[in-house]
Write a protein that holds these residues in place. Structure first.
Motif, PDB file in Angstrom:
ATOM      1  N   PRO A 126       0.817  -1.217   0.000  1.00 54.98           N
ATOM      2  CA  PRO A 126       0.000   0.000   0.000  1.00 54.98           C
ATOM      3  C   PRO A 126       0.854   1.272   0.000  1.00 54.98           C
ATOM      4  O   PRO A 126       1.961   1.296   0.534  1.00 54.98           O
ATOM      5  CB  PRO A 126      -0.793  -0.115   1.316  1.00 54.98           C
ATOM      6  N   HIS A 127       0.287   2.321  -0.590  1.00 59.34           N
ATOM      7  CA  HIS A 127       0.964   3.617  -0.625  1.00 59.34           C
ATOM      8  C   HIS A 127       0.738   4.360   0.695  1.00 59.34           C
ATOM      9  O   HIS A 127      -0.025   3.934   1.560  1.00 59.34           O
ATOM     10  CB  HIS A 127       0.459   4.437  -1.803  1.00 59.34           C
ATOM     11  N   GLY A 128       1.439   5.512   0.823  1.00 61.13           N
ATOM     12  CA  GLY A 128       1.390   6.262   2.065  1.00 61.13           C
ATOM     13  C   GLY A 128       0.004   6.706   2.463  1.00 61.13           C
ATOM     14  O   GLY A 128      -0.363   6.661   3.647  1.00 61.13           O
TER      15      GLY A 128
ATOM     16  N   GLU B 206       1.865  13.936  -5.160  1.00 64.19           N
ATOM     17  CA  GLU B 206       0.531  13.799  -5.732  1.00 64.19           C
ATOM     18  C   GLU B 206       0.006  12.364  -5.631  1.00 64.19           C
ATOM     19  O   GLU B 206       0.690  11.423  -6.039  1.00 64.19           O
ATOM     20  CB  GLU B 206       0.583  14.225  -7.206  1.00 64.19           C
ATOM     21  N   PRO B 207      -1.202  12.165  -5.124  1.00 64.05           N
ATOM     22  CA  PRO B 207      -1.776  10.819  -5.063  1.00 64.05           C
ATOM     23  C   PRO B 207      -1.950  10.225  -6.457  1.00 64.05           C
ATOM     24  O   PRO B 207      -2.288  10.936  -7.412  1.00 64.05           O
ATOM     25  CB  PRO B 207      -3.135  11.047  -4.382  1.00 64.05           C
ATOM     26  N   CYS B 208      -1.706   8.918  -6.571  1.00 69.28           N
ATOM     27  CA  CYS B 208      -1.797   8.267  -7.880  1.00 69.28           C
ATOM     28  C   CYS B 208      -3.255   8.136  -8.306  1.00 69.28           C
ATOM     29  O   CYS B 208      -4.169   8.046  -7.492  1.00 69.28           O
ATOM     30  CB  CYS B 208      -1.111   6.902  -7.853  1.00 69.28           C
TER      31      CYS B 208
ATOM     32  N   PRO C 121      -4.591  -0.256  -6.091  1.00 67.97           N
ATOM     33  CA  PRO C 121      -5.605   0.641  -6.665  1.00 67.97           C
ATOM     34  C   PRO C 121      -5.208   2.105  -6.515  1.00 67.97           C
ATOM     35  O   PRO C 121      -4.339   2.450  -5.708  1.00 67.97           O
ATOM     36  CB  PRO C 121      -6.864   0.318  -5.850  1.00 67.97           C
ATOM     37  N   PRO C 122      -5.853   3.007  -7.264  1.00 65.61           N
ATOM     38  CA  PRO C 122      -5.532   4.435  -7.176  1.00 65.61           C
ATOM     39  C   PRO C 122      -5.822   5.008  -5.793  1.00 65.61           C
ATOM     40  O   PRO C 122      -6.888   4.772  -5.224  1.00 65.61           O
ATOM     41  CB  PRO C 122      -6.447   5.073  -8.227  1.00 65.61           C
ATOM     42  N   CYS C 123      -4.863   5.765  -5.273  1.00 60.81           N
ATOM     43  CA  CYS C 123      -5.074   6.414  -3.974  1.00 60.81           C
ATOM     44  C   CYS C 123      -6.172   7.462  -4.054  1.00 60.81           C
ATOM     45  O   CYS C 123      -6.878   7.718  -3.063  1.00 60.81           O
ATOM     46  CB  CYS C 123      -3.771   7.046  -3.496  1.00 60.81           C
TER      47      CYS C 123
ATOM     48  N   ASN D  66      -2.749  14.125 -13.211  1.00 56.52           N
ATOM     49  CA  ASN D  66      -4.058  13.481 -13.345  1.00 56.52           C
ATOM     50  C   ASN D  66      -4.701  13.204 -11.989  1.00 56.52           C
ATOM     51  O   ASN D  66      -5.929  13.212 -11.862  1.00 56.52           O
ATOM     52  CB  ASN D  66      -3.930  12.177 -14.137  1.00 56.52           C
ATOM     53  N   GLY D  67      -3.848  12.934 -10.972  1.00 57.48           N
ATOM     54  CA  GLY D  67      -4.393  12.720  -9.638  1.00 57.48           C
ATOM     55  C   GLY D  67      -5.021  13.987  -9.091  1.00 57.48           C
ATOM     56  O   GLY D  67      -6.111  13.956  -8.500  1.00 57.48           O
ATOM     57  N   ILE D  68      -4.333  15.113  -9.293  1.00 57.79           N
ATOM     58  CA  ILE D  68      -4.860  16.409  -8.847  1.00 57.79           C
ATOM     59  C   ILE D  68      -6.161  16.723  -9.583  1.00 57.79           C
ATOM     60  O   ILE D  68      -7.158  17.141  -8.966  1.00 57.79           O
ATOM     61  CB  ILE D  68      -3.817  17.508  -9.095  1.00 57.79           C
ATOM     62  N   LYS D  69      -6.162  16.494 -10.880  1.00 56.45           N
ATOM     63  CA  LYS D  69      -7.356  16.764 -11.693  1.00 56.45           C
ATOM     64  C   LYS D  69      -8.533  15.912 -11.230  1.00 56.45           C
ATOM     65  O   LYS D  69      -9.667  16.406 -11.112  1.00 56.45           O
ATOM     66  CB  LYS D  69      -7.039  16.478 -13.165  1.00 56.45           C
ATOM     67  N   LYS D  70      -8.256  14.642 -10.937  1.00 57.70           N
ATOM     68  CA  LYS D  70      -9.332  13.741 -10.513  1.00 57.70           C
ATOM     69  C   LYS D  70      -9.932  14.196  -9.190  1.00 57.70           C
ATOM     70  O   LYS D  70     -11.156  14.177  -9.010  1.00 57.70           O
ATOM     71  CB  LYS D  70      -8.785  12.318 -10.393  1.00 57.70           C
TER      72      LYS D  70
END
Length: 355
Positions: free
Chosen positions: A51-53, A79-81, A88-90, A116-120
């Motif tokens: 898992p990511h942070g 930036e979160p993925c 899975p995406p954070c 793209n993470g910021i945009k999402k």
């Protein structure tokens, strides 16, 4: 009085430091959740594939505080993925947990993320702030940023030199290193090796010293060994071919058999060799390399302008004659003494530092 965004971002970087090497080739990311100036959750990136942070941070929140998650601010150093990889995406988890305020250190340079993470998050109606301690966040994950922005590994040069400016004496009696530095400095080098993904040595260094290029005096992961052997002079009796650590041999010989622990790469040994080496390491997904000589190999990278740091020990030994130290100009970033040894760390900020 409210604590500043910078204070919390520094805590993110402290957390991220705990997972830096194990996360590679992923970046190590620190994340914290703050409610009314109280940290209710924190985490950093797990070893690669885990898992990511952000996930570890949210999962760390005590059951009694979980109702506060939507009301909290999430601080994250990168930036979160927004894509599926090993996990899975954070961004999806952040949106699912209804966290409204997200403070981000810096944009992710990986083309799979890259804003793209910021945009999402913004499209989901979140309040997103980007650029808190951006320079510090980029510096922390400089290996990751170099790899994705320059399509090459982060390159660290390392050598020890005598008090009179030689890498080694002209004459030596046995096939082993001539130690210039003390045991504490040598152990520090093994710690450094454990922090990088690869270590490189030239043919003559292998033939003269028969180094193991491992982390035997430190606890950590052995880097992948990169060996230059243009004409096949290094036989199976040398440590670098003992199959205990993955080793990539760069050579002009072709059709050599590859094993899991011993891989041959056929490359031209021409004036573009440093860039060829960097390209091979990039293809093998090795984000950093520490180059431990010898003099010819070090000078080749310096002359190409293809390096990021130089870590230089200066001992008290005097050789009078021998292999001269590399010639270069750079900015001194750090200087310290380790007993009688002097350690100087240089950074290369030149425009030629590209591939």
């Amino acid at each position: 009085m409210k604590t500043s965004h910078e204070h919390y971002m520094l805590r993110c970087l402290e957390l991220a430091h705990n997972g830096l090497r194990e996360a590679m080739p992923n970046p190590s990311v620190g994340a914290i959740l703050v409610y009314n100036d109280r940290i209710i959750g924190e985490g950093h990136t797990s070893p690669f594939g885990g898992p990511h942070g952000e996930v570890n941070c949210i999962n760390s929140v005590a059951e009694a505080d979980r109702h506060l998650i939507p009301l909290s601010t999430l601080y994250v150093s990168l930036e979160p993925c927004s894509h599926y990889g090993k996990t899975p995406p954070c961004c999806d988890l952040i949106i699912h947990e209804q966290i409204q305020n997200i403070i981000i250190g810096t944009v992710d340079p990986n083309e799979k993320v890259a804003g793209n993470g910021i945009k999402k998050l913004q499209e989901a109606g979140k309040n997103v702030t980007v650029g808190v301690l951006e320079a510090e966040c980029r510096e922390f994950n400089r290996r990751f940023f170099t790899f994705h922005e320059k399509q090459r590994p982060y390159i660290i040069l390392k050598w020890a030199e005598s008090a009179d400016g030689f890498l080694s004496p002209k004459h030596k009696s046995e096939q082993s290193p001539v130690w210039i530095t003390n045991a504490y400095s040598r152990q520090l080098v093994h710690k450094w090796r454990s922090e990088e993904m690869a270590i490189l040595a030239g043919t003559q260094t292998i033939l003269d010293d028969n180094p193991q290029l491992d982390v035997r005096t430190w606890t950590g992961t052995n880097p992948v060994r990169i060996v230059l052997d243009r004409t096949g002079k290094i036989n199976d009796s040398y440590f670098v071919k003992n199959h205990k650590i993955k080793t990539i041999v760069l050579t002009e010989k072709s059709n050599l058999p590859n094993l899991d622990t011993l891989v041959y790469e056929t490359v031209p040994f021409d004036e573009n060799l440093p860039r060829t080496i960097a390209a091979v390491l990039y293809r093998h997904n090795l984000q950093s390399v520490i180059i431990e000589g010898g003099g010819k190999t070090l000078q080749t990278f310096i002359d190409a302008g293809l390096w990021d740091e130089a870590r230089v020990f200066r001992g008290k030994a005097v050789f009078t004659e021998g292999t001269p130290v590399p010639v270069f100009k750079a900015t001194v970033q750090h200087r310290e003494t380790i007993l009688e040894d002097e350690l100087i760390i240089y950074r290369n900020y030149g425009e030629r530092n590209t591939i």
